[in-house]
Design an enzyme around this catalytic site. Structure first.
Site, PDB file in Angstrom:
ATOM      1  N   ASP A  14     -19.006  19.393   0.215  1.00 57.25           N
ATOM      2  CA  ASP A  14     -18.385  20.122  -0.886  1.00 57.25           C
ATOM      3  C   ASP A  14     -18.052  19.222  -2.077  1.00 57.25           C
ATOM      4  O   ASP A  14     -17.119  19.485  -2.821  1.00 57.25           O
ATOM      5  CB  ASP A  14     -17.120  20.866  -0.413  1.00 57.25           C
ATOM      6  CG  ASP A  14     -17.434  21.788   0.744  1.00 57.25           C
ATOM      7  OD1 ASP A  14     -18.434  22.514   0.638  1.00 57.25           O
ATOM      8  OD2 ASP A  14     -16.714  21.756   1.755  1.00 57.25           O
ATOM      9  N   LYS A  17     -22.700  18.822  -4.707  1.00 56.98           N
ATOM     10  CA  LYS A  17     -24.106  18.393  -4.718  1.00 56.98           C
ATOM     11  C   LYS A  17     -25.008  19.440  -5.320  1.00 56.98           C
ATOM     12  O   LYS A  17     -25.945  19.122  -6.029  1.00 56.98           O
ATOM     13  CB  LYS A  17     -24.608  18.142  -3.291  1.00 56.98           C
ATOM     14  CG  LYS A  17     -24.011  16.972  -2.603  1.00 56.98           C
ATOM     15  CD  LYS A  17     -24.488  16.917  -1.159  1.00 56.98           C
ATOM     16  CE  LYS A  17     -24.049  18.096  -0.318  1.00 56.98           C
ATOM     17  NZ  LYS A  17     -22.604  18.187  -0.052  1.00 56.98           N
ATOM     18  N   GLY A  41     -23.200  25.559   2.067  1.00 57.16           N
ATOM     19  CA  GLY A  41     -23.077  26.695   1.166  1.00 57.16           C
ATOM     20  C   GLY A  41     -22.914  26.216  -0.251  1.00 57.16           C
ATOM     21  O   GLY A  41     -22.096  25.359  -0.537  1.00 57.16           O
ATOM     22  N   HIS A  42     -23.726  26.738  -1.121  1.00 58.15           N
ATOM     23  CA  HIS A  42     -23.602  26.380  -2.523  1.00 58.15           C
ATOM     24  C   HIS A  42     -23.605  27.646  -3.346  1.00 58.15           C
ATOM     25  O   HIS A  42     -24.510  28.470  -3.239  1.00 58.15           O
ATOM     26  CB  HIS A  42     -24.766  25.460  -2.920  1.00 58.15           C
ATOM     27  CG  HIS A  42     -24.867  25.248  -4.392  1.00 58.15           C
ATOM     28  ND1 HIS A  42     -26.072  25.211  -5.048  1.00 58.15           N
ATOM     29  CD2 HIS A  42     -23.913  25.082  -5.324  1.00 58.15           C
ATOM     30  CE1 HIS A  42     -25.842  25.032  -6.341  1.00 58.15           C
ATOM     31  NE2 HIS A  42     -24.551  24.953  -6.532  1.00 58.15           N
ATOM     32  N   GLN A 221     -23.993  18.762   3.546  1.00 59.91           N
ATOM     33  CA  GLN A 221     -22.744  18.193   4.063  1.00 59.91           C
ATOM     34  C   GLN A 221     -22.494  16.813   3.416  1.00 59.91           C
ATOM     35  O   GLN A 221     -23.103  16.487   2.423  1.00 59.91           O
ATOM     36  CB  GLN A 221     -22.741  18.089   5.597  1.00 59.91           C
ATOM     37  CG  GLN A 221     -22.668  19.433   6.310  1.00 59.91           C
ATOM     38  CD  GLN A 221     -24.012  20.120   6.436  1.00 59.91           C
ATOM     39  OE1 GLN A 221     -25.019  19.510   6.702  1.00 59.91           O
ATOM     40  NE2 GLN A 221     -24.030  21.422   6.253  1.00 59.91           N
TER      41      GLN A 221
HETATM   42  P1  IMP Z   1     -20.702  22.667  11.970  1.00 59.26           P
HETATM   43  O1  IMP Z   1     -21.627  21.934  11.073  1.00 59.26           O
HETATM   44  O2  IMP Z   1     -20.634  24.136  11.712  1.00 59.26           O
HETATM   45  O3  IMP Z   1     -20.919  22.346  13.418  1.00 59.26           O
HETATM   46  O4  IMP Z   1     -19.207  22.142  11.653  1.00 59.26           O
HETATM   47  C1  IMP Z   1     -18.799  20.812  11.964  1.00 59.26           C
HETATM   48  C2  IMP Z   1     -17.853  20.284  10.909  1.00 59.26           C
HETATM   49  O5  IMP Z   1     -18.557  20.085   9.694  1.00 59.26           O
HETATM   50  C3  IMP Z   1     -16.693  21.219  10.555  1.00 59.26           C
HETATM   51  O6  IMP Z   1     -15.571  20.419  10.213  1.00 59.26           O
HETATM   52  C4  IMP Z   1     -17.190  21.941   9.321  1.00 59.26           C
HETATM   53  O7  IMP Z   1     -16.119  22.412   8.526  1.00 59.26           O
HETATM   54  C5  IMP Z   1     -17.947  20.808   8.633  1.00 59.26           C
HETATM   55  N1  IMP Z   1     -19.018  21.294   7.741  1.00 59.26           N
HETATM   56  C6  IMP Z   1     -20.245  21.738   8.096  1.00 59.26           C
HETATM   57  N2  IMP Z   1     -20.963  22.054   7.004  1.00 59.26           N
HETATM   58  C7  IMP Z   1     -20.195  21.800   5.940  1.00 59.26           C
HETATM   59  C8  IMP Z   1     -20.406  21.911   4.530  1.00 59.26           C
HETATM   60  O8  IMP Z   1     -21.457  22.306   4.030  1.00 59.26           O
HETATM   61  N3  IMP Z   1     -19.358  21.526   3.738  1.00 59.26           N
HETATM   62  C9  IMP Z   1     -18.196  21.065   4.258  1.00 59.26           C
HETATM   63  N4  IMP Z   1     -17.961  20.946   5.567  1.00 59.26           N
HETATM   64  C10 IMP Z   1     -18.950  21.307   6.405  1.00 59.26           C
HETATM   65 MG    MG Z   2     -20.357  23.628   0.457  1.00 58.62          MG
END
Ligand code: IMP
Ligand code: MG
Length: 419
Positions: A14, A17, A41-42, A221
Site C-alpha cells: 500500500d 505502487k 488491490g489498487h 505487496q
Molecule cells: P495474504 O497475502 O492474504 O495471505 O495476507 C498475509 C498478510 O499480507 C496480511 O497481513 C495481509 O494484510 C498482507 N497483505 C497481503 N496483500 C497485501 C497488499 O496488497 N497490501 C497490504 N497488505 C497486504
Molecule cells: Mg493495496
C-alpha cells in the site's frame, strides 16, 4: 537487449505502487506482474468510475501498453473474469492482457482453507486478506496445484479439483465451500473465457526482450511482507522483493535494469505482525484519516506510524534499490513534529530490522519540524516548504538512496520531480 526495470514497494504494501506504475508505464511497452494474487488491490479512477485492480497490472490505463501476468502469480479465475468484464464495460481494451500458463489457480477451497487456518491460529492469526493466497502457494510447493496451462485439458482439470477437494476434506469440515460440482462448473466456465489470454509465459516474455521491447515489472505487496525476508510468519506467501521478479517471470538477473522502490512518507500495515514505529495515539489516527488508510481489498483500517528508516535500509538492501519514489508527503502537512525511527536497540545494543518483533525493542526516534503549507500545487523540490525539503533529504540520507519523485496529492499530476 533493453533491460527490464522493476518497481517494488519497500514497506508493508500500500505504498502507492499502482499510481507510480501507471505513471512510469508511459515509457514502456509491457507491464508485467510477477507474484501475489488478488490480495493486492489498487484503486484507479477512470472518469467518475472507481475500479479496484486486483490481477491486471497497473499499466492498464496506458492504451499502448501490453499487460502480462507472470508465472509466479496465483489467480482466482472467476475473479479475473469479473475484473476483465468490469474493465471492458468502461471501455478498457482487455485484449492486451496475457496470462502465463505457469500461473496457479486459486479456487474456492483455497479461500475456505485460508479462513480455517486463520481460525486455528487463534490469537496468532496473521490477518490475511482471506483470499486463499497462502493455500494456493502451499499447493504449488506441494505439487498439487493447478496451473493455467491445464485449461486446455478439461477432463484432467476436473479430476485434479476432485482430488484436491478429497484430500483436504478434513481440513474444510464445517467450512462454507461450494459443492464439487459447482467449483468444477465455475472453473471450466472461467477456463473457457480466459483461454484466449493464456500464453506460454516464458516464450512470451523472452520474445519481448528479443524484440527490444521495454518491460516494466510491477511488484505486489511490500518487501516487509516477503515470505522469506519479511516479518515472518506475519507475511504473505510469495517473494515480493525484486529478486522475486526473476523467479516470477522466468528471466535471469542479467535481464534487469533499474530497481525503483516506492515508499510512503510514513508507514502503514494491514493485518497482524511487528510494526515498531506504529502510533497508537491521535497521531496515528490522524495519519489514517488524512491518508485515507483503509484497505482496498478488505476495507480494514490500516495501522499507521512514523517512517521507519531501519526497515527502509533493510528493504534497500533486499532489493538493491537505486532510486526512491516517496508517496503521500502531503499527508504529513500540519504535524508540528514528524518522527523518523532511525535505530532499534535491544538491552542497549544497536540491532537491525530482524529484531522488529522483539518484546524488548527500544526505538531511537528523531523528531523533525513539520510544515503547515498544503503541498498539492508544488511541482519542484525548491518550491516545497523548507521543512518538507529537509524531511525528504533526511529520508534520502537515511536510506542512502536518491528520491526521483514525490507525490503530493491523489491526482496524476500532483507530483514533484526531484531532478
Ligand atoms: P495474504 O497475502 O492474504 O495471505 O495476507 C498475509 C498478510 O499480507 C496480511 O497481513 C495481509 O494484510 C498482507 N497483505 C497481503 N496483500 C497485501 C497488499 O496488497 N497490501 C497490504 N497488505 C497486504
Ligand atoms: Mg493495496
Amino acid at each position: 537487449m533493453t533491460k527490464a526495470d522493476i518497481i517494488v514497494g519497500i514497506q508493508w504494501g500500500d505504498e502507492g505502487k499502482g499510481r507510480v506504475v501507471d505513471l512510469y508505464a508511459q515509457d514502456y511497452d509491457v507491464v508485467a506482474r510477477f507474484g501475489g494474487g488478488d490480495n493486492a488491490g489498487h484503486q484507479i479512477k477512470v472518469g467518475d468510475v472507481d475500479i479496484a485492480l486486483r490481477i491486471v497490472p497497473s499499466g492498464v490505463l496506458n492504451p499502448n501498453v501490453e499487460l502480462f501476468v507472470g508465472g509466479g502469480t496465483v489467480i482466482n479465475p472467476m475473479g479475473l473474469v469479473d475484473e476483465l468484464d468490469r474493465l471492458a464495460a468502461i471501455g478498457v481494451d482487455i485484449s492486451r492482457v496475457r496470462i502465463s500458463d505457469r500461473a496457479h489457480l486459486v479456487l474456492p477451497y483455497h479461500a475456505a482453507q485460508d479462513r480455517a487456518s486463520e481460525r486455528a491460529r487463534g490469537a496468532g492469526a496473521i490477518g490475511t486478506t482471506g483470499r486463499g493466497i497462502g493455500p494456493a502457494y502451499i499447493d504449488k510447493a506441494a505439487r498439487t496445484g493447478i496451473t493455467f496451462g491445464e485449461f486446455t485439458r478439461r477432463e484432467s482439470l476436473a479430476e485434479k479439483i476432485r482430488q484436491n477437494l478429497l484430500h483436504r476434506a478434513a481440513l474444510l469440515e464445517g467450512e462454507n465451500v461450494p459443492s464439487e460440482e459447482d467449483i468444477i462448473g465455475a472453473t471450466l466456465d472461467a477456463a473457457e473465457r480466459l483461454s484466449p489470454y493464456v500464453v506460454d509465459g516464458v516464450a512470451y516474455i523472452h520474445e519481448k526482450f528479443a524484440r527490444d521491447k521495454r518491460v516494466l515489472i510491477e511488484g505486489a505487496q511490500g518487501s516487509l511482507l516477503d515470505v522469506g525476508y519479511g516479518t515472518y510468519p506475519y507475511v504473505t506467501s510469495s517473494h515480493t522483493i525484486a529478486g522475486g521478479a526473476c523467479i516470477g517471470l522466468g528471466i535471469g538477473p542479467t535481464a534487469i535494469g533499474r530497481v525503483i522502490g516506492v515508499v510512503k512518507a510514513y508507514c502503514t500495515r494491514v493485518g497482524a505482525g511487528p510494526f515498531p514505529s506504529e502510533l497508537h495515539d491521535e497521531r496515528g489516527e490522524r495519519l489514517r484519516h488524512a491518508g485515507g488508510e483503509f484497505g482496498t481489498v478488505t476495507g480494514r483500517p490500516r495501522r499507521c506510524g512514523w517512517f521507519d528508516a531501519v526497515a527502509g535500509r533493510y528493504a534497500v538492501a533486499l532489493n538493491g534499490l537505486q532510486a526512491l519514489v516517496i508517496t503521500k508527503l502531503d499527508v504529513l502537512t500540519g504535524f508540528e513534529r514528524i518522527g523518523i525511527v532511525t535505530g532499534y536497540r535491544v538491552r542497549g545494543q544497536e540491532v537491525g530490522f530482524t529484531a522488529a518483533g522483539s518484546p524488548d525493542l527500544e526505538l531511537t526516534v528523531e523528531e523533525m519540524p513539520g510544515w503547515d503549507e498544503p503541498l498539492r500545487e508544488v511541482r519542484t523540490r525548491a518550491a516545497l516548504p523548507q521543512a518538507a525539503q529537509r524531511y525528504v533529504a533526511r529520508l534520502e540520507e537515511a536510506l542512502a538512496t536518491p528520491a526521483e519523485l514525490v507525490s503530493v496529492g491523489r491526482e496524476r499530476s500532483e507530483l514533484v520531480r526531484m531532478h
